[in-house]
Every structure is written in structure tokens, then in C-alpha cells.
Write an enzyme that holds these catalytic residues in place. Structure first.
Site, mmCIF file in Angstrom:
data_model
loop_
_atom_site.group_PDB
_atom_site.id
_atom_site.type_symbol
_atom_site.label_atom_id
_atom_site.label_comp_id
_atom_site.label_asym_id
_atom_site.label_seq_id
_atom_site.Cartn_x
_atom_site.Cartn_y
_atom_site.Cartn_z
ATOM 1 N N ASN A 111 0.840 -1.203 0.000
ATOM 2 C CA ASN A 111 0.000 0.000 0.000
ATOM 3 C C ASN A 111 0.868 1.244 0.000
ATOM 4 O O ASN A 111 1.979 1.247 0.531
ATOM 5 C CB ASN A 111 -0.956 -0.013 1.200
ATOM 6 C CG ASN A 111 -0.397 0.716 2.402
ATOM 7 O OD1 ASN A 111 -0.471 1.947 2.494
ATOM 8 N ND2 ASN A 111 0.191 -0.039 3.327
ATOM 9 N N PHE A 115 -1.448 8.341 4.468
ATOM 10 C CA PHE A 115 -2.199 8.972 5.560
ATOM 11 C C PHE A 115 -3.454 9.676 5.051
ATOM 12 O O PHE A 115 -3.761 10.805 5.446
ATOM 13 C CB PHE A 115 -1.336 9.986 6.320
ATOM 14 C CG PHE A 115 -0.258 9.402 7.200
ATOM 15 C CD1 PHE A 115 -0.138 8.041 7.399
ATOM 16 C CD2 PHE A 115 0.654 10.239 7.838
ATOM 17 C CE1 PHE A 115 0.875 7.513 8.207
ATOM 18 C CE2 PHE A 115 1.661 9.730 8.652
ATOM 19 C CZ PHE A 115 1.768 8.374 8.833
ATOM 20 N N SER A 178 5.783 5.223 8.653
ATOM 21 C CA SER A 178 5.150 4.922 7.370
ATOM 22 C C SER A 178 6.117 5.270 6.242
ATOM 23 O O SER A 178 6.738 6.337 6.253
ATOM 24 C CB SER A 178 3.866 5.733 7.201
ATOM 25 O OG SER A 178 3.401 5.622 5.861
ATOM 26 N N ASN A 180 5.151 5.968 3.308
ATOM 27 C CA ASN A 180 4.343 6.596 2.267
ATOM 28 C C ASN A 180 4.126 8.094 2.443
ATOM 29 O O ASN A 180 3.393 8.707 1.679
ATOM 30 C CB ASN A 180 2.984 5.886 2.177
ATOM 31 C CG ASN A 180 3.140 4.413 1.865
ATOM 32 O OD1 ASN A 180 3.957 4.042 1.022
ATOM 33 N ND2 ASN A 180 2.402 3.572 2.560
ATOM 34 N N THR A 181 4.754 8.680 3.457
ATOM 35 C CA THR A 181 4.790 10.135 3.616
ATOM 36 C C THR A 181 6.237 10.556 3.475
ATOM 37 O O THR A 181 7.098 10.072 4.224
ATOM 38 C CB THR A 181 4.229 10.563 4.984
ATOM 39 O OG1 THR A 181 2.841 10.231 5.045
ATOM 40 C CG2 THR A 181 4.387 12.065 5.191
ATOM 41 N N LYS A 220 5.705 3.848 16.991
ATOM 42 C CA LYS A 220 5.677 2.799 15.963
ATOM 43 C C LYS A 220 6.871 2.967 15.044
ATOM 44 O O LYS A 220 7.067 4.035 14.453
ATOM 45 C CB LYS A 220 4.375 2.852 15.160
ATOM 46 C CG LYS A 220 4.203 1.645 14.224
ATOM 47 C CD LYS A 220 2.784 1.518 13.739
ATOM 48 C CE LYS A 220 2.574 0.225 12.959
ATOM 49 N NZ LYS A 220 1.168 0.026 12.574
ATOM 50 N N THR A 248 6.427 -4.062 13.926
ATOM 51 C CA THR A 248 6.874 -2.934 13.133
ATOM 52 C C THR A 248 5.785 -2.519 12.140
ATOM 53 O O THR A 248 4.773 -3.200 11.981
ATOM 54 C CB THR A 248 8.131 -3.283 12.304
ATOM 55 O OG1 THR A 248 7.782 -4.274 11.337
ATOM 56 C CG2 THR A 248 9.243 -3.809 13.164
ATOM 57 N N ASN A 249 6.095 -1.406 11.434
ATOM 58 C CA ASN A 249 5.275 -0.956 10.316
ATOM 59 C C ASN A 249 5.602 -1.791 9.075
ATOM 60 O O ASN A 249 6.307 -2.798 9.162
ATOM 61 C CB ASN A 249 5.563 0.541 10.073
ATOM 62 C CG ASN A 249 4.353 1.302 9.568
ATOM 63 O OD1 ASN A 249 3.610 0.802 8.719
ATOM 64 N ND2 ASN A 249 4.148 2.500 10.062
#
Length: 346
Positions: A111, A115, A178, A180-181, A220, A248-249
């Protein structure tokens, strides 16, 4: 059996569309008193972690219900706790679609949501409508930064969210991991992490005085860390007396999925291929922490045996996400049963 039939239908759809339909269906069943069709029984296996009594050791990881719109439906499926978010101060659309990709051959998902959420105020409206927290259910709220907030001001976003959600959360998770940011994982590095944790812990104490109760803070972290980074993060967690760490993430690694359809998509990989990496990092972190900070183990749990491995590697609780998408409520019960009586308070 019911979920396996439903999954065939859901997996025939676009992944993000199916996600929304599934959550709406879960909420509908709960509101209709029909959640028993999906979850047959709750596993009672209490454990105390972060000063909180969790009714069992299996929780839902953040990301599934970003806006807290389906808390009661999800809680009816046997989870010992629910974590919602990641939430940001202001609403944001996230990354362009498509941004969720199934890899069923590997029981995995990639993914790059970014956010996407309706903002912290909308989340709190949903939380206050839900019955689960009012009845003593354990609700974690996962907080992050807006994508357009400059990195030098990132701490302000976390502080804004912490201030707003503090009174409604059982615990708060600080998501700096994350993939993805843009540049978010820079906050895991030495000085940036030290500054962020110091400011958050100071705010936590002020909020505890204001609200008359102490709400634990968890951090996290990513699985894509070397031994020195793990040691540095462990030292920071102990030094700032963080209440827990979630390990974990999702991972940037593509080990095991390189040749599969969608295996080369950008974003975070979760599910079975992440299990070994996430558990190894968790084990090294547990060694470095030496029991001073409890660990919530996440990453690649697809069966009860996987959940037991997380506890064996030092976790006190576990969370599932991708495994829930592939196996449904059956996994919640199986994992909780497998952990019954194992582990210890932390």
C-alpha cells in the site's frame, strides 16, 4: 467458512473499494446484532501492559479504520483492543489511486495510502459516537503529520493531535515509520527522534495533569533498520521513558515478492513476506530494551503460530492487519487462543 466465501467476492473488486465495502458490512452486521455470523466467541485472556488491562493479547493494527468510523463493528469480532488512524491535524486525500495492491500468492499487500484521512476532528466525532470506548474498550489512536507540513515543523502536528485525542484515547501511538509520507522516517534518526520524544513526553505530563489521568504513549517503528539504528532507538525509548513500542510498520523490502504481479509497486509491503524481517527486528529491539519498554509485535501474522513467535521474540501484545484481510475474524480467535496463558504483564 463465511468469510472465505465473502473474500472471493471482495478479492474480485478493486482493493480499496472492497476495503470500504467490507468495513461497511462489518458495521451493518454489528448494528443488526449479527456479528456472531462472523465471530463465534471472545477469547478472555487478560494481560496488563502499559498500565492498561487488555482483555486478550490480540489487537487490530492502525490503518484498517483510519477515521474511527467502524469501531463498534470491528470490536465485535473478538479483538482485545482496536487501534484507529493514522490521523493528521488536517484532512488530506493521501496519494493518488490506485494505492492498494494485493499479492494473494504471497498472502501480502503493498500500500501507498499516504495517511489519507478526514482529519483529527472528524475522527473524534466518530470516537464519541462509538459505544466500545464508553464500555471500557481499549482504543488506541495513531497520530501522524500532514504531508505538506515541513519536516522542521513535524513535531507541531504530533503535538496538535496528541492534545486533541488525549481525552478520548486509551493510549496514543506516534507513527514515524510509514514509508508513504515523504521523509517521515527521518524522524527515527538520532537528534530528530530525541527532540520529538522529549516534546511529546513533556506534553503528555501536562495533559495528564489537565485531564487527571495518564494516557500511555507508544512509538511505531519501521522494520528497515540496521543494528545500530535499533540500538539508538532503544536507547531513546528508555531515556524518554516511552510507555511502549510497536514493532513494526510495513517494509520497503521486496524479498519474496519480486517476481509476483504488483510486486514492484512502490509503497509498504505487509503480510507473510514481512514476518521474518519484522520478528527479527522485534527480537533485537527486545534484547536492547531488556524489558524496560513493552513491545507490541506486528508484521506478518497469518496464523496462531506466528502470534506465538512474536511473544517468544519479546512482545507482550500483538496486532494484525493483513492477516485479517486474508483470513478474517477466524484469525483473531485463533491467534488469541494460541496466546492464552502465554507471555507476562509489562
Amino acid at each position: 467458512m463465511i468469510y472465505s466465501l465473502l473474500r472471493r467476492v471482495l478479492f474480485s473488486m478493486d482493493a480499496e473499494k472492497a476495503h470500504g465495502i467490507a468495513l461497511s458490512g462489518i458495521s451493518f452486521l454489528q448494528a443488526s446484532g449479527l456479528s456472531g455470523l462472523m465471530a463465534d466467541r471472545f477469547v478472555d485472556d487478560p494481560v496488563e501492559v502499559m498500565g492498561i488491562r487488555f482483555p486478550n493479547k490480540v489487537g487490530l493494527a492502525a490503518g484498517l479504520d483510519k477515521n474511527g468510523a467502524h469501531i463498534d463493528g470491528l470490536a465485535a469480532l473478538g479483538f482485545g483492543h482496536i487501534e484507529i488512524g493514522t490521523i493528521t491535524p488536517r484532512p488530506q486525500p493521501g496519494n493518488p489511486k490506485p494505492r492498494i495492491f494485493r499479492l494473494p500468492e504471497a498472502q501480502a499487500i503493498i500500500n501507498r495510502m499516504g495517511f489519507n484521512n478526514a482529519g483529527v476532528d472528524a475522527l473524534l466525532t466518530n470516537v464519541r459516537r462509538a459505544e466500545f470506548p464508553k464500555k471500557g474498550g481499549i482504543l488506541g489512536i495513531n497520530i501522524g503529520k500532514n504531508a505538506d507540513t515541513p519536516m522542521e515543523k513535524a513535531a507541531e502536528d504530533y503535538l496538535t493531535c496528541l492534545d486533541k485525542v488525549y481525552g478520548d484515547a486509551s493510549y496514543v501511538t506516534v507513527n514515524i515509520s510509514s514509508p508513504n509520507t515523504k521523509n517521515l522516517r527521518e524522524l527515527q534518526k538520532d537528534e530528530a527522534l530525541d527532540d520529538l520524544l522529549a516534546r511529546l513526553k513533556a506534553a503528555q505530563q501536562q495533559l495528564a495533569d489537565r485531564h487527571g489521568r495518564y494516557v500511555p504513549l507508544a512509538l511505531k517503528i519501521a522494520p528497515d533498520l540496521d543494528d545500530l539504528q535499533i540500538s539508538t532507538i532503544a536507547d531513546a525509548l528508555k531515556r524518554h521513558r516511552m510507555d511502549a513500542v510497536i514493532a513494526t510498520n510495513t517494509t520497503l523490502s521486496r524479498a519474496g515478492v519480486e517476481k509476483l504481479p504488483h510486486g514492484d509497486e512502490t509503497g509498504g509491503l505487509s503480510g507473510a513476506p514481512e514476518f521474518r524481517l519484522a520478528t527479527t527486528v522485534q527480537g533485537k529491539l527486545a534484547h536492547a530494551l531488556a524489558g524496560e519498554v513493552p513491545i507490541i509485535g506486528v508484521g506478518g501474522i497469518l496464523k496462531g503460530e506466528d502470534a506465538r513467535a512474536k511473544l517468544a521474540a519479546g512482545a507482550s501484545l500483538v496486532q494484525i492487519y493483513t492477516g485479517f484481510i486474508y483470513r478474517g475474524p477466524e484469525l483473531v480467535r485463533e491467534a488469541a487462543d494460541s496466546l492464552r496463558g502465554q507471555g507476562k504483564n509489562a
